[in-house]
Design a protein around this motif. Structure first.
Motif, PDB file in Angstrom:
ATOM      1  N   GLU A   5     -24.779  17.432 -60.582  1.00 56.53           N
ATOM      2  CA  GLU A   5     -25.873  18.017 -59.792  1.00 56.53           C
ATOM      3  C   GLU A   5     -25.730  19.542 -59.705  1.00 56.53           C
ATOM      4  O   GLU A   5     -26.719  20.271 -59.826  1.00 56.53           O
ATOM      5  N   GLU A   8     -26.759  21.125 -62.928  1.00 51.71           N
ATOM      6  CA  GLU A   8     -28.222  21.136 -63.077  1.00 51.71           C
ATOM      7  C   GLU A   8     -28.835  22.257 -62.233  1.00 51.71           C
ATOM      8  O   GLU A   8     -29.760  22.944 -62.682  1.00 51.71           O
ATOM      9  N   MET A   9     -28.303  22.448 -61.005  1.00 54.15           N
ATOM     10  CA  MET A   9     -28.810  23.537 -60.154  1.00 54.15           C
ATOM     11  C   MET A   9     -28.579  24.889 -60.818  1.00 54.15           C
ATOM     12  O   MET A   9     -29.451  25.759 -60.818  1.00 54.15           O
ATOM     13  N   ASP A  11     -28.213  25.479 -64.007  1.00 55.51           N
ATOM     14  CA  ASP A  11     -29.062  25.593 -65.206  1.00 55.51           C
ATOM     15  C   ASP A  11     -30.498  25.952 -64.840  1.00 55.51           C
ATOM     16  O   ASP A  11     -31.149  26.720 -65.549  1.00 55.51           O
ATOM     17  N   THR A  12     -31.008  25.409 -63.742  1.00 56.95           N
ATOM     18  CA  THR A  12     -32.391  25.716 -63.365  1.00 56.95           C
ATOM     19  C   THR A  12     -32.541  27.184 -62.950  1.00 56.95           C
ATOM     20  O   THR A  12     -33.597  27.783 -63.151  1.00 56.95           O
ATOM     21  N   LYS A  13     -31.475  27.768 -62.397  1.00 55.39           N
ATOM     22  CA  LYS A  13     -31.517  29.175 -61.980  1.00 55.39           C
ATOM     23  C   LYS A  13     -31.028  30.125 -63.072  1.00 55.39           C
ATOM     24  O   LYS A  13     -30.928  31.321 -62.843  1.00 55.39           O
ATOM     25  N   ASN A  14     -30.731  29.588 -64.259  1.00 50.03           N
ATOM     26  CA  ASN A  14     -30.187  30.366 -65.378  1.00 50.03           C
ATOM     27  C   ASN A  14     -28.907  31.111 -64.997  1.00 50.03           C
ATOM     28  O   ASN A  14     -28.711  32.275 -65.340  1.00 50.03           O
TER      29      ASN A  14
END
Length: 145
Positions: A5, A8-9, A11-14
């Motif tokens: 998790e 993934e967090m 990765d979403t914020k680069n």
């Protein structure tokens, strides 16, 4: 939270997921831009290196048959070096038959160290290296410039 998790967090914020304390229970991670973090860390290290004092080793050479005025001049230059925070290597050169009188060299070396005692301390006792008698003087810690 679970590692997946958190990844993934990030990765979403680069951003990157960086492990801060792996020995903790559970391990501690942080979401950050790792490239920016490394750049700032290297900048801080450069600033610390700039503020450090680089100690140099200066050398004062004498012969065994040195006159009083020459001796005082050598002591003055050694004191100047010690005041500026540098180490001083004192070398007495023996020529020809002077090698048969090492006690005279030791006596001259003790006289020199005593003359520099207010600003410098010898790191090790004097020792012979070939035809030279050497000692290294380091500046005292509590000197105000």
């Amino acid at each position: 939270m679970k590692r997946v998790e958190a990844q993934e967090m990030a990765d979403t914020k680069n951003l990157d997921l960086v492990l801060i304390a792996p020995q903790g229970n559970p391990p501690v991670c942080r979401i950050m831009d790792y490239g920016k973090f490394r750049f700032e860390q290297s900048k801080r290290e450069k600033e610390q290196r700039k503020s450090q004092k680089h100690v140099e080793l200066k050398e004062v050479r004498m012969s065994l048959n040195i006159g009083d005025n020459d001796f005082n001049t050598k002591v003055g230059s050694a004191l100047k070096f010690l005041k500026s925070g540098d180490k001083v290597k004192v070398t007495i050169r023996f020529k020809g038959r002077e090698m048969t009188h090492p006690k005279l060299g030791e006596k001259l070396m003790v006289r020199f160290v005593d003359a520099c005692a207010e600003l410098g301390v010898s790191e090790k006792p004097s020792k012979f290296e070939g035809r030279n008698l050497n000692i290294i003087l380091a500046p005292k810690k509590n000197i105000e410039k």
